[in-house]
Design a protein around this motif. Structure first.
Motif, PDB file in Angstrom:
ATOM      1  N   THR A  89       0.845  -1.342  -0.046  1.00 22.40           N
ATOM      2  CA  THR A  89      -0.255  -0.166   0.016  1.00 22.40           C
ATOM      3  C   THR A  89       0.975   1.304   0.020  1.00 22.40           C
ATOM      4  O   THR A  89       1.379   1.571   0.957  1.00 22.40           O
ATOM      5  N   PRO A  90       1.355   1.805  -1.137  1.00 16.58           N
ATOM      6  CA  PRO A  90       2.218   2.836  -1.215  1.00 16.58           C
ATOM      7  C   PRO A  90       1.782   4.284  -0.586  1.00 16.58           C
ATOM      8  O   PRO A  90       0.598   4.220  -0.598  1.00 16.58           O
ATOM      9  N   THR A  91       2.369   4.929  -0.074  1.00 16.68           N
ATOM     10  CA  THR A  91       2.296   6.170   0.488  1.00 16.68           C
ATOM     11  C   THR A  91       2.576   7.427  -0.506  1.00 16.68           C
ATOM     12  O   THR A  91       3.727   7.493  -0.940  1.00 16.68           O
ATOM     13  N   PRO A  92       1.553   8.380  -0.505  1.00 12.84           N
ATOM     14  CA  PRO A  92       1.800   9.449  -1.459  1.00 12.84           C
ATOM     15  C   PRO A  92       2.894  10.422  -0.994  1.00 12.84           C
ATOM     16  O   PRO A  92       3.039  10.550   0.217  1.00 12.84           O
ATOM     17  N   PRO A  93       3.873  11.115  -1.704  1.00 10.59           N
ATOM     18  CA  PRO A  93       4.852  12.005  -1.198  1.00 10.59           C
ATOM     19  C   PRO A  93       4.027  13.221  -0.759  1.00 10.59           C
ATOM     20  O   PRO A  93       3.081  13.655  -1.038  1.00 10.59           O
ATOM     21  N   ILE A  94       4.724  13.834   0.142  1.00 11.86           N
ATOM     22  CA  ILE A  94       4.400  15.208   0.680  1.00 11.86           C
ATOM     23  C   ILE A  94       5.179  16.080   0.140  1.00 11.86           C
ATOM     24  O   ILE A  94       6.294  16.045  -0.208  1.00 11.86           O
ATOM     25  N   PRO A  95       4.295  17.180  -0.523  1.00 15.02           N
ATOM     26  CA  PRO A  95       4.775  18.287  -1.337  1.00 15.02           C
ATOM     27  C   PRO A  95       5.875  18.962  -0.554  1.00 15.02           C
ATOM     28  O   PRO A  95       5.746  19.287   0.504  1.00 15.02           O
ATOM     29  N   THR A  96       7.085  19.311  -1.029  1.00 17.79           N
ATOM     30  CA  THR A  96       8.243  19.587  -0.520  1.00 17.79           C
ATOM     31  C   THR A  96       8.148  21.105   0.324  1.00 17.79           C
ATOM     32  O   THR A  96       8.373  21.291   1.203  1.00 17.79           O
ATOM     33  N   PRO A  97       7.424  22.007  -0.775  1.00 17.89           N
ATOM     34  CA  PRO A  97       7.267  23.475   0.096  1.00 17.89           C
ATOM     35  C   PRO A  97       6.347  23.366   0.931  1.00 17.89           C
ATOM     36  O   PRO A  97       6.540  23.964   2.172  1.00 17.89           O
TER      37      PRO A  97
END
Lengths: 131, 424
Positions: A21-29
């Motif tokens: 169950t992959p986790t979506p990345p959190i936007p860097t800014p």
């Protein structure tokens, strides 16, 4: 798949059981700006939330019928305090930054000021602490 | 990680997922499962998985599929396996130029290792053993009409009652060895009535005890079956003195018509009759019968045969396990030790070696490799069927668990975003 060998069957079952169950990345800014809004770890807050959720597991919350403080709740506080202390004082955070980060640089040359736009070509390592 | 460790890990994972789904958070380790100590037996491992996933009744459900789909799917695959094992450098030669050109003569005992061919097909037990117009039926007819040429498929058979031998020659000598083998193996068909009778017989001995066989004959047959079981379990074929003693005791029981069966929770005497067996076969061996009907018929057979008050579900599960193991062994035995395959095996010996190996006492030892290959193919078909059932049960089990994880991830993600943006 090899159905006539026990190894083949075990491999096949392990594939079925390996739930991804992959986790979506959190936007860097958002990380850069938003991390300043965080309050940081508080053992007291964590321990009190755990103790208040004891009811979810069907356990009594609060003092013992005799009126004395529940040793189990004291123990929870100690556990959380020690864990947080270890995270804050002993944990090592290593950050690996892959090549390809866009770079805008300014400098001077004998001809005058120069600016350049490019990208990093090496992997970079960073460090951090838990607060 | 060791095989046992990997197996244990699978059971523990299933158990933990089940616990999460049922919300009791209690992980059971299933240390008592028999397959955990039995390192290489893939069937018992898959059966333990069925037991953990479906529970009591899962095995009976399996039986319906085995006696319908698996039985039909296995036959052409095993035929190809037999053909592959027969391929020789002489495959392109014409039969007329091989040692088989003038035929072979075989004692009947060489090919009738289970003493079937002198049983009248119209008798009660014979009715369960012969298919109409089957190879064995035609062979029986040839034996009953001695000194007469009888064409059976691709061979001509002539039985001599004075010497109790069969003279066998090819119908068409102008074909290559490979073409002959291919045509011949294409027609090896295991009769379903005979097959079911033998599976039930391997547990209850109902056929063996009704055939008036001598003690020596029964012992020889049990030794053959035991050796095949050993090949299937990838063990040494030799029979130890204590194993022989057990076989001899079983032979005496079968001879006396007493069959005691260990159903895990006790040893019981079965009261199954030829009529029960006949009714089972009539009810399950017709074209429009579905898997559930077959499963129910086996369940009824158990109910009729045993009167068990203490833990009948566990006893029925053990009975079903015996039927499933019996199915696997019988498929190997039926394909290799039937008269049709044995005749082909002797023809191949004549073509390759120029003579017949008369050492029939070591029939299994001499053909260990071929039997091993048939065993491998049989396992493949049966395990594939059970594995797919396990997989579908696992998928149903995992679905709610995965949903739980996804929900958890969404909550975590939105929690992180809230903490970063300051919105609560």
């Amino acid at each position: 798949m090899e159905y006539n060998s026990i190894e083949g069957i075990i491999n096949g079952l392990q594939k079925v059981l390996s739930v991804k169950t992959p986790t979506p990345p959190i936007p860097t800014p958002l990380i850069i700006l938003g991390s300043q809004n965080r309050s940081g770890l508080s053992p007291t807050k964590i321990a009190s939330r755990i103790i208040s959720r004891k009811a979810d597991a069907g356990l009594p919350v609060g003092n013992l019928p005799s009126g004395s403080v529940s040793p189990e709740e004291v123990m929870w506080r100690i556990v959380v305090e020690e864990l947080i202390k270890a995270f804050q004082e002993e944990a090592i955070i290593s950050v690996g930054i892959p090549p390809g980060t866009t770079v805008v640089a300014a400098g001077t040359s004998p001809a005058g000021p120069v600016s350049t736009v490019g990208s990093t070509i090496t992997m970079t390592k960073g460090y951090g602490v838990i607060q | 990680m060791s095989l046992i460790g990997r197996k244990k890990n699978i059971f523990t994972t299933i158990s933990s997922i089940k616990s999460f789904n049922e919300n009791d958070r209690k992980v059971r380790t299933n240390d008592s499962l028999s397959s955990l100590t039995n390192k290489k037996d893939s069937l018992s491992f898959l059966l333990d998985l069925i037991s953990v996933l479906i529970g009591s009744g899962g095995f009976i459900k399996l039986i319906g599929g085995l006696f319908s789909n698996v039985f039909d799917e296995a036959q052409p695959l095993i035929r190809i396996q037999i053909l592959n094992n027969l391929t020789t450098p002489l495959s392109n030669k014409l039969l007329s130029s091989t040692s088989f050109s003038s035929g072979i003569t075989l004692p009947l005992s060489y090919i009738d290792v289970f003493n079937k061919l002198k049983i009248d097909p119209s008798s009660n037990i014979g009715n369960l053993m012969y298919g109409v117009d089957s190879f064995d039926y035609k062979l029986y007819d040839a034996i009953n009409n001695p000194n007469t040429d009888k064409t059976i498929g691709h061979i001509i058979v002539n039985y001599s009652d004075s010497s109790d031998t069969l003279s066998i020659r090819a119908v068409n000598l102008n074909q290559t060895v490979f073409d002959f083998y291919e045509d011949y193996t294409d027609e090896i068909i295991i009769n379903k009535n005979d097959f079911i009778t033998n599976v039930i017989d391997s547990i209850f001995g109902v056929k063996t005890s009704s055939q008036n066989k001598s003690l020596n004959q029964i012992t020889k047959e049990l030794i053959l079956k035991s050796k095949i079981e050993k090949i299937n379990n990838e063990e040494e074929i030799s029979i130890s003195p204590s194993e022989l003693e057990n076989i001899e005791n079983n032979s005496k029981q079968l001879k006396n018509g007493v069959s005691e069966i260990d159903l895990g929770c006790g040893v019981y005497k079965s009261s199954i009759t030829i009529d029960n067996l006949s009714s089972l076969i009539n009810n399950i061996n017709s074209e429009d019968v579905d898997q559930n009907t077959i499963s129910n018929e086996f369940s009824n057979l158990f109910d009729k045969s045993f009167n068990i008050e203490n833990n009948p579900d566990a006893a029925k599960d053990n009975f079903s396990r015996k039927i499933i193991s019996g199915f696997e062994l019988e498929l190997i035995k039926s394909f290799y030790l039937n008269p049709e395959t044995l005749i082909l095996n002797y023809i191949n010996q004549m073509i390759v070696d120029g003579e017949i190996n008369n050492n029939t006492e070591n029939l299994i030892e001499n053909n260990k490799q071929t039997i091993g290959c048939i065993s491998g193919k049989t396992k493949e078909v049966i395990n594939k069927f059970i594995f797919n059932l396990v997989k579908s049960e696992l998928n149903s089990l995992i679905k709610p668990f995965v949903k739980m994880i996804i929900k958890e991830k969404i909550n975590q993600y939105s929690g992180i975003l809230r903490s970063l943006t300051g919105f609560s």
